[in-house]
Design a protein around this motif. Structure first.
Motif, mmCIF file in Angstrom:
data_model
loop_
_atom_site.group_PDB
_atom_site.id
_atom_site.type_symbol
_atom_site.label_atom_id
_atom_site.label_comp_id
_atom_site.label_asym_id
_atom_site.label_seq_id
_atom_site.Cartn_x
_atom_site.Cartn_y
_atom_site.Cartn_z
ATOM 1 N N LYS A 407 5.000 -6.036 -26.292
ATOM 2 C CA LYS A 407 4.210 -5.027 -26.982
ATOM 3 C C LYS A 407 3.160 -4.445 -26.039
ATOM 4 N N GLU A 409 0.691 -2.534 -27.305
ATOM 5 C CA GLU A 409 -0.532 -2.414 -28.094
ATOM 6 C C GLU A 409 -1.573 -3.417 -27.613
ATOM 7 N N GLU A 412 -3.108 -0.995 -23.422
ATOM 8 C CA GLU A 412 -3.153 0.383 -22.942
ATOM 9 C C GLU A 412 -4.136 0.523 -21.775
#
Length: 460
Positions: A407, A409, A412
């Motif tokens: 992931k 998330e 970033e």
């Protein structure tokens, strides 16, 4: 009268010869006769004790003869040089005051104790010779680490202990929560939006990712602090809480990373031998005979650099009945690490590891199969450090995370480092306790951490 430390006395006893001095410390041993007695005193500043000689002319002579091991006392007396005796000097007491008497059931009476028993008495074990030496070495080595990086212009960064990212991707994080776990159990669901941070967070497994962010502002940084792994392993080299040293350096490729690893390790070893000679001599004599010779040999060694593929070839060609058969594309076992360091008669850097057994952030090599990673293997300890050149190419990093099903998330910001002025950069991690095992010859991580945290154990 000014208080004097044992360290100062041993440094230059001639300066205090015939002078009245004041000592404060703890009774290590005591023996007496009808008219005089001896106390071995230690104040914590030096590995060796000082002998206190007292006579029956002292008004509290009878009380002093009954003083128990590890009672705290204050001594006024005259230092006398005794070059003909075992000890270089002793103190003739003119006054002895007892501060804190130690109860008769003091657990560490003057006899041999196993390290297993001493772990149960972890709050008392630094009073023993073994652990006094180990934890002095720990202090000296920690100072040398800071000194090495500070003297070379690195910035010391405190990376967070609570984090939402699993930097290694291994899923071995301790979860941190303020949720009512009984309520969670009865409801059958976890409402992370109602938790303290509003999301799932845990204790850090590495400060590397945050370290990369700061390296891209200061050029070169290091972290040195506690990290945590919820790994249910009861080996001699694993703990749930341990300390890590993690430098990150911009404009640095894999060869540069290895140069720093070798230079740093030699610096720490040299400073430890220089600054804790009594402790190292004790460890060499009673814990790991040949320890000082081993460390001196490391200082004189040129570290070998060899690829993972070349290592597997050497292992396959060896006339050895391996417990774990070496294979290309796979990790190596402890027996392989031992063989390779003996084969090259010294420390070995193993480079260019198969990408499938290494972390997502490592620089991908042109062959598409390996990454620019390095493990340092040292004789008698195996893997001591692990590092890599970091992947600076944004698209390649994204593709690798997709390949691993990771992931993005919450990461970033880490990816953005590749978009906002990235550099060729690299770094490494060294478990501090692994280093201490190597420096002291003590073979269990539980005995180089003041209060070890391991599966099923969180005492003190």
């Amino acid at each position: 009268m000014e208080q004097v430390s044992l360290r100062d006395l041993y440094k230059s006893p001639e300066d205090f010869s015939g002078k009245e001095i004041l000592l404060k410390g703890w009774v290590k041993t005591a023996r007496d006769s009808k008219t005089f007695g001896f106390i071995e005193l230690n104040d914590g500043t030096y590995f060796k004790n000082v002998q206190i000689v007292y006579e029956d002319k002292l008004e509290n002579f009878n009380e002093i003869t009954k003083v128990s091991i590890y009672s705290s006392i204050e001594v006024e007396g005259t230092l006398v040089l005794t070059p003909e005796a075992k000890q270089p000097f002793e103190v003739k007491a003119s006054k002895v005051s007892i501060f804190g008497k130690s109860d008769a059931d003091y657990p560490l009476q003057k006899k041999g104790h196993s390290v297993e028993f001493l772990r149960e008495q972890a709050y008392l074990r630094p009073r023993t010779n073994l652990f006094n030496a180990v934890f002095r070495v720990r202090s000296v080595a920690a100072y040398a680490i800071h000194e090495y990086f500070q003297n070379r212009g690195y910035v010391y960064v405190h990376s967070p202990l609570i984090t939402a990212n699993d930097g290694e991707g291994a899923g071995e994080m301790f979860q941190v929560t303020t949720l009512d776990l009984d309520r969670v159990a009865s409801s059958g669901k976890v409402e992370y939006d109602r938790d303290f941070f509003g999301k799932k967070v845990g204790l850090t497994v590495t400060g590397q990712l945050e370290g990369e962010a700061y390296a891209h502002a200061f050029g070169k940084i290091y972290t040195f602090g506690p990290t945590f792994r919820a790994e249910n392993s009861n080996t001699k080299t694993h703990a749930a809480e341990f300390w890590m040293i993690e430098p990150e350096i911009c404009f640095c490729d894999l060869d540069g990373v290895m140069d720093i690893e070798e230079d740093m390790l030699k610096y720490i070893v040299a400073k430890t031998l220089e600054r804790a000679p009594e402790e190292m001599a004790f460890l060499d004599k009673f814990v790991a005979p040949g320890l000082i010779e081993k460390l001196q040999k490391l200082l004189d060694s040129k570290f070998t650099r060899i690829t993972h593929e070349e290592v597997i070839t050497i292992l396959k060609e060896a006339k050895v009945d391996w417990e774990f058969k070496p294979e290309y594309g796979e990790d190596i076992a402890k027996e392989h690490e031992k063989y390779i360091t003996e084969y090259f008669n010294g420390p070995v850097f193993i480079t260019n590891w198969p990408k499938d057994i290494k972390a997502f952030y490592m620089k991908q090599n042109p062959d598409g199969k390996t990454v620019a990673a390095v493990d340092l293997e040292v004789p008698g300890a195996g893997e001591l450090m692990g590092g890599s050149q970091r992947e600076e190419d944004y698209d390649k990093l994204i593709a690798r995370m997709d390949e691993l099903g990771m992931k993005k998330e919450g990461l970033e910001w880490y990816l953005n480092l590749r978009k906002y002025g990235t550099t060729i950069h690299g770094g490494f991690g060294m478990g501090f306790e692994r280093l201490l095992i190597y420096l002291t010859g003590v073979d269990n991580i539980r005995d180089v951490i003041p209060f070890p945290r391991t599966p099923g154990n969180c005492e003190f």
